[in-house]
Every structure is written in structure tokens, then in C-alpha cells.
Scaffold this active site. Structure first.
Site, PDB file in Angstrom:
ATOM      1  N   CYS A  10     -26.797  12.839  -1.789  1.00 53.45           N
ATOM      2  CA  CYS A  10     -25.363  12.623  -1.573  1.00 53.45           C
ATOM      3  C   CYS A  10     -24.622  12.579  -2.911  1.00 53.45           C
ATOM      4  CB  CYS A  10     -25.171  11.308  -0.820  1.00 53.45           C
ATOM      5  SG  CYS A  10     -23.453  10.882  -0.531  1.00 53.45           S
ATOM      6  N   GLN A  29      -5.694   1.175  -4.083  1.00 59.30           N
ATOM      7  CA  GLN A  29      -7.010   1.044  -4.728  1.00 59.30           C
ATOM      8  C   GLN A  29      -8.089   0.759  -3.695  1.00 59.30           C
ATOM      9  OE1 GLN A  29      -8.089   1.809  -7.526  1.00 59.30           O
ATOM     10  NE2 GLN A  29      -6.515   1.602  -9.096  1.00 59.30           N
ATOM     11  N   CYS A  61     -30.167   3.167  -1.274  1.00 61.02           N
ATOM     12  CA  CYS A  61     -29.592   4.113  -0.327  1.00 61.02           C
ATOM     13  C   CYS A  61     -30.575   5.267  -0.129  1.00 61.02           C
ATOM     14  CB  CYS A  61     -28.267   4.644  -0.868  1.00 61.02           C
ATOM     15  SG  CYS A  61     -27.648   6.026   0.095  1.00 61.02           S
ATOM     16  N   GLU A 119       7.552   6.956  -8.335  1.00 66.01           N
ATOM     17  CA  GLU A 119       6.375   7.523  -7.669  1.00 66.01           C
ATOM     18  C   GLU A 119       6.750   8.880  -7.085  1.00 66.01           C
ATOM     19  OE1 GLU A 119       3.051   6.876  -6.812  1.00 66.01           O
ATOM     20  OE2 GLU A 119       3.276   8.636  -5.534  1.00 66.01           O
ATOM     21  N   CYS A 121      -7.577   5.557 -14.950  1.00 67.51           N
ATOM     22  CA  CYS A 121      -8.833   5.837 -14.236  1.00 67.51           C
ATOM     23  C   CYS A 121      -9.643   6.896 -14.968  1.00 67.51           C
ATOM     24  CB  CYS A 121      -8.545   6.246 -12.799  1.00 67.51           C
ATOM     25  SG  CYS A 121      -7.356   7.574 -12.661  1.00 67.51           S
ATOM     26  N   ASP A 157       0.333   3.942 -14.711  1.00 67.97           N
ATOM     27  CA  ASP A 157      -0.956   3.981 -14.004  1.00 67.97           C
ATOM     28  C   ASP A 157      -1.137   5.393 -13.449  1.00 67.97           C
ATOM     29  OD1 ASP A 157      -3.215   3.492 -12.549  1.00 67.97           O
ATOM     30  OD2 ASP A 157      -2.339   2.009 -11.203  1.00 67.97           O
ATOM     31  N   TYR A 186       4.333   5.704 -11.907  1.00 71.11           N
ATOM     32  CA  TYR A 186       3.189   6.002 -11.029  1.00 71.11           C
ATOM     33  C   TYR A 186       2.875   4.761 -10.192  1.00 71.11           C
ATOM     34  CZ  TYR A 186       2.611   9.413 -14.817  1.00 71.11           C
ATOM     35  OH  TYR A 186       2.810  10.379 -15.770  1.00 71.11           O
TER      36      TYR A 186
HETATM   37  N1  SAH Z   1      -0.031   1.759  -9.491  1.00 67.12           N
HETATM   38  C1  SAH Z   1      -0.361   2.102  -8.133  1.00 67.12           C
HETATM   39  C2  SAH Z   1      -0.728   3.567  -7.941  1.00 67.12           C
HETATM   40  C3  SAH Z   1      -1.635   4.173  -8.972  1.00 67.12           C
HETATM   41  S1  SAH Z   1      -2.366   5.723  -8.533  1.00 67.12           S
HETATM   42  C4  SAH Z   1      -1.471   1.219  -7.616  1.00 67.12           C
HETATM   43  O1  SAH Z   1      -2.240   0.677  -8.392  1.00 67.12           O
HETATM   44  O2  SAH Z   1      -1.573   1.048  -6.383  1.00 67.12           O
HETATM   45  C5  SAH Z   1      -1.340   6.898  -9.273  1.00 67.12           C
HETATM   46  C6  SAH Z   1      -0.094   7.171  -8.507  1.00 67.12           C
HETATM   47  O3  SAH Z   1       0.648   8.151  -9.232  1.00 67.12           O
HETATM   48  C7  SAH Z   1      -0.295   7.751  -7.117  1.00 67.12           C
HETATM   49  O4  SAH Z   1       0.430   6.993  -6.198  1.00 67.12           O
HETATM   50  C8  SAH Z   1       0.255   9.180  -7.220  1.00 67.12           C
HETATM   51  O5  SAH Z   1       0.850   9.613  -6.026  1.00 67.12           O
HETATM   52  C9  SAH Z   1       1.267   9.027  -8.327  1.00 67.12           C
HETATM   53  N2  SAH Z   1       1.611  10.234  -9.080  1.00 67.12           N
HETATM   54  C10 SAH Z   1       0.840  11.303  -9.363  1.00 67.12           C
HETATM   55  N3  SAH Z   1       1.491  12.168 -10.148  1.00 67.12           N
HETATM   56  C11 SAH Z   1       2.730  11.645 -10.389  1.00 67.12           C
HETATM   57  C12 SAH Z   1       3.853  12.077 -11.151  1.00 67.12           C
HETATM   58  N4  SAH Z   1       3.847  13.223 -11.809  1.00 67.12           N
HETATM   59  N5  SAH Z   1       4.930  11.264 -11.170  1.00 67.12           N
HETATM   60  C13 SAH Z   1       4.947  10.095 -10.502  1.00 67.12           C
HETATM   61  N6  SAH Z   1       3.906   9.642  -9.772  1.00 67.12           N
HETATM   62  C14 SAH Z   1       2.812  10.403  -9.714  1.00 67.12           C
END
Ligand code: SAH
Length: 452
Positions: A78, A281, A72, A331, A406, A379, A310
């Protein structure tokens, strides 16, 4: 203490969480960007503190066999990517090592090695981009921030994005220049267009364009839609109103100007509706492998209740529904919960329920209502689990906890807390969802071993 501007010789031994090289000089840890473990360098100290310093390579004395010419052309400026100076083998080795080191140092484990699911390609994998827009000599342009700054670095062709995404960006910029749409200036808090957000479904090919504006109306947007229709897959144009100061990209209000306001994509054999505000993702291929790993580790049986905290748009929840008795997703973002409910219906899944709320509070409420899940999937965002969530997990006492993370440091911290509550780490796996970037995703299985 090292001396600023002085040049020292150093051996790179390790990496920081951000992917910089680490050397130790006179007992002081020195962080050096663009350095590779094993290299000997001459480094100029740019910042010196008591226990750490930051420096820049002035000469490579011994080059790593993993060093590569950057594919790149703007990689050095960047801030989007971190690893164009090394081969993919070294990048994935250091990512697996980072997960292992965190689990050992912060999680009290004693793991020798952790496998990593490497990506089949590091090119064109990202299904989403959020380009900040800037202006130079009266001409608008878009790109990505230079590391640690808000200077926008122009990149005509970002290697980790598909070409359709860059094509959308170019069309929006042409429109901005043609119709003299004012570009946002974050210092003065004036101007209109802040960010160009593009999301493309890898399987569906559908493209959502969301323009983030410091205002309510976008002039001449019909002309923009006409041009965007040249890009195959362009499906919808949405405005996000963000009139606040600060770094948050999206605002709270969305107006759909064209199309349905969302796109669809297929993941793990299911169709998902994706609104701009919903998490999805960015690496489709690797996300499917991660979710498959989650399903395998969960070992769900037909009578099981699965709680997915989550849950976003319900990707993991719904991918697990077929194997389970019932699945419950929690969520915090209302639009994502709406998407999740629509996704259950769209895929004919009847044993899924979704709740909008904070994961910890919702889990405590479910626990009070007598819900006793057999498997809990978590998650969370980078900050990891909060005290409520740990408490709810402890009270619900599921047999298995599948933790998708993550950030390996917060994962390891939470693993230590769950171990104090009677869980044991069974499996740990790193997954490369962000080739060329320092972020690393991992997944672990914790099993209940005692009644503490
Ligand atoms: N498991 C899903 C999303 C993971 S990302 C996937 O793989 O597609 C993490 C998610 O947690 C996001 O959608 C975010 O909006 C949510 N989130 C963040 N803080 C939160 C909280 N305090 N309670 C519930 N969800 C939350």
C-alpha cells in the site's frame, strides 16, 4: 555508474523526502525503500543513472534497533504509509532532522536541532479517507493506491483510520456489489463510482460520505442511505460529479442527497462547519497543538490586525480572533470561504472578515487598500508562497510572520526569500501530523529586523 541488477553492499546514512533510505555507493546516491539509517544491506540496483540509482534490499546484513515487524499486513504494497518498518521514535527523529536539514541547506540557517511535537498515537488518527474504487473478477473493492501506480490495494482494516471510516467504506462496497453499480475504469473512462470519500469529526462523531462519480446520478441511493444509518454518526451523503479524466479526486459540482451536505466538528474550543471541498487537517489532536503553537508564536495583542493567508474554513483565523483587534482570512476555494463565514457567525465572532481569492493577489489588494497587519499567518499548500505573496508580505511589513508549512523544502526556500526582505527566523518547530507517513508539518516564526 552502477550496474543494473548487480548486487552491492551499502550503508544507509540518510532518508529522502519520501522516507526511503539513502546510501552512497561509488559516489552515487542510491535510494532504497524500507531501509533504516544505520543499517548495512545488500542491495540490488533496479535503476541506474549517472548520479543516482534506485535499489531494493536483498539482504539485511546489520539491522537497525529501530526496525519493527509491520503492524499493517498490507504495508509493503500500500502506498498510503511509509514507515511501518520502523519504530515511531526513529520516524519522528528523521522528520525533525528533515526540517532542520531543509532550513539549514535551503534556508541558510545554522540550526543544531529542531524540536518535534510527537503524536500520542499513530493509530486511528486520520479523520478523512479517500478510497479509490476498483474491480476484480466482477467484484468491487476499495483501498489505496500502490506507491507510484493506480493499482488499488485492498486493506480490510487501515490502521491509521478509525473503524467507523472503514465501516462506511464496507457498506458502500456492499451496496455497489448488490446493485451492480458500475465501477469507474480510468483507462477507458467508463463506469460510475470513482472514489469513496469519508470525513469524520473526531469530537462531534459526525460522518460525511461523499461519493465521487463519473456522471450525474447514483442509482438506488436511498438503499445506501438506509445502510449507512447503521453507522453511528452518519450525518450526510453528498455526490461529487467528476466526469473529467485525470487524477483530481473531487469534481466541481456537488449534490447533497441526504442531510445538510456538511458536518461540524470542534477544534480549539470553536465549532467548525466542514463541506467536502474544504480543507481540514486530518489529525485533530496534532492540529490543535499546531494551532496553539501558531497562537503562542504570534503573540497577538488586542489592538493587532491579523491576516491569515490560505485560511481554509478559518480554523487559525478564528482561533486567533479573541486575542486580536481584527482578523482577516483569505482562501481560494469558495466553499471553504462560505464555511469560514458561517463559522465566524456560528461562534459569535464579529471581528473576522473573509475574502475569496488567490492569497498573493488578495494580499496585494489589501496592501493597496492600506491594510497593515501586525501579524501575518501563512499556511500554503506544498508549493509554498508565490512571488505575489512574498511581495505583498514585504510591502505590508508585518512585525511577525507565522509560517505553517506542509513541505519543509518550500518553507526553507521562502524563509530565504523573506530573510532578503528584512526578516529573521526566530523559532522553528516540527509537528507530526501524519504518523507512519513521510509528510512532515512545521511552523516557524519570522520577525522583522530591518527596514529593507
Ligand atoms: N489554515 C487552514 C488551511 C490550510 S491548507 C487550516 O489549517 O485549516 C491550505 C489552504 O490554502 C487550503 O484551504 C487551500 O484551498 C488554500 N489555497 C490553495 N492555494 C491558494 C491560493 N493560491 N490562494 C489562497 N488560498 C489557497
Amino acid at each position: 555508474m552502477l550496474i543494473k541488477n548487480q548486487i552491492y553492499e551499502a550503508q544507509i546514512t540518510d532518508y529522502t523526502a519520501e522516507g526511503q533510505g539513502v546510501a552512497h555507493i561509488e559516489g552515487c546516491a542510491v535510494f532504497i525503500p524500507n531501509a533504516i539509517a544505520g543499517e548495512r544491506v545488500r542491495v540490488r540496483i533496479e535503476k541506474a543513472q549517472k548520479t543516482w540509482a534506485a535499489g531494493k534490499i536483498v539482504e539485511l546484513l546489520e539491522k537497525s534497533p529501530h526496525r519493527r515487524n509491520r503492524e499493517c499486513p498490507v504495508a509493503k504494497l500500500c502506498g498510503g504509509c511509509d514507515f511501518w518498518h520502523m519504530d515511531y521514535e526513529e520516524e519522528t527523529r528523521l522528520k525533525a532532522q528533515r526540517v532542520k536539514d531543509c532550513l539549514n541547506r535551503l534556508g541558510g540557517e545554522n540550526l543544531e536541532e529542531i524540536p518535534i511535537l510527537v503524536a500520542p498515537t499513530y493509530l486511528g488518527y486520520r479523520n478523512k479517507a479517500q478510497y479509490p474504487v476498483a474491480q476484480k473478477k466482477g467484484r468491487a473493492y476499495a483501498g489505496f493506491f500502490r506507491a507510484g501506480t493506480h493499482t488499488v490495494v485492498e486493506n480490510p482494516r487501515c490502521r491509521i483510520l478509525p473503524e467507523q471510516t472503514d465501516a462506511v467504506k464496507d457498506i458502500v462496497i456492499d451496496y455497489v456489489n448488490q446493485f451492480r453499480i458500475p465501477v469507474y475504469d480510468e483507462v477507458a473512462h467508463t463506469g460510475l463510482l470513482r472514489h469513496i470519500y469519508v470525513r469524520r469529526g473526531v469530537v462531534s462523531g459526525q460522518i460525511l460520505v461523499c461519493l465521487v462519480i463519473n456522471g450525474q446520478k447514483l442509482p438506488r441511493w436511498e438503499e445506501l442511505v438506509k445502510s449507512l444509518k447503521q453507522v453511528p454518526g452518519f450525518t450526510t451523503l453528498v455526490l461529487s460529479e467528476n466526469t473529467r479524466k485525470g487524477n483530481a479526486i473531487l469534481g466541481d459540482t456537488f449534490h447533497t442527497l441526504y442531510g445538510p451536505g456538511y458536518i461540524e466538528d470542534t477544534l480549539c474550543g470553536l465549532t467548525f462547519r466542514l463541506s467536502p471541498r474544504s480543507f481540514y487537517q486530518v489529525n485533530h489532536h496534532q492540529a490543535q497543538r499546531l494551532y496553539q503553537a501558531a497562537i503562542d508564536l504570534a503573540e497577538i495583542s488586542k489592538s493587532d490586525t491579523v491576516l491569515d493567508l490560505y485560511c481554509g474554513v478559518g480554523t487559525i483565523t478564528l482561533a486567533m480572533a479573541a486575542a486580536a483587534g481584527q482578523v482577516i482570512g483569505v482562501e481560494v476555494i469558495p466553499q471553504a470561504v462560505e464555511d469560514a463565514k458561517a463559522n465566524a457567525e456560528r461562534n459569535g465572532i464579529e471581528n473576522a472578515q473573509f475574502f475569496c481569492g488567490d492569497a498573493g493577489q488578495a494580499a496585494l489588494k489589501l496592501e493597496q487598500d492600506g491594510v497593515r497587519p501586525d501579524v501575518v499567518v501563512v499556511d500554503p499548500p506544498r508549493k509554498g508562497l508565490n512571488a505575489d505573496t512574498i511581495e505583498a508580505l514585504s510591502r505590508m511589513a508585518p512585525k511577525r510572520i507565522v509560517y505553517v508549512s506542509c513541505d519543509p523544502a518550500t518553507l526553507a526556500r521562502d524563509v530565504a526569500l523573506l530573510k532578503e526582505r528584512g526578516y529573521t527566523l526566530q523559532t522553528a518547530l516540527a509537528t507530526d501530523l501524519f504518523p507512519r507517513c513521510a509528510h512532515v508539518e512545521s511552523i516557524v516564526l519570522l520577525c522583522k529586523t530591518s527596514q529593507e
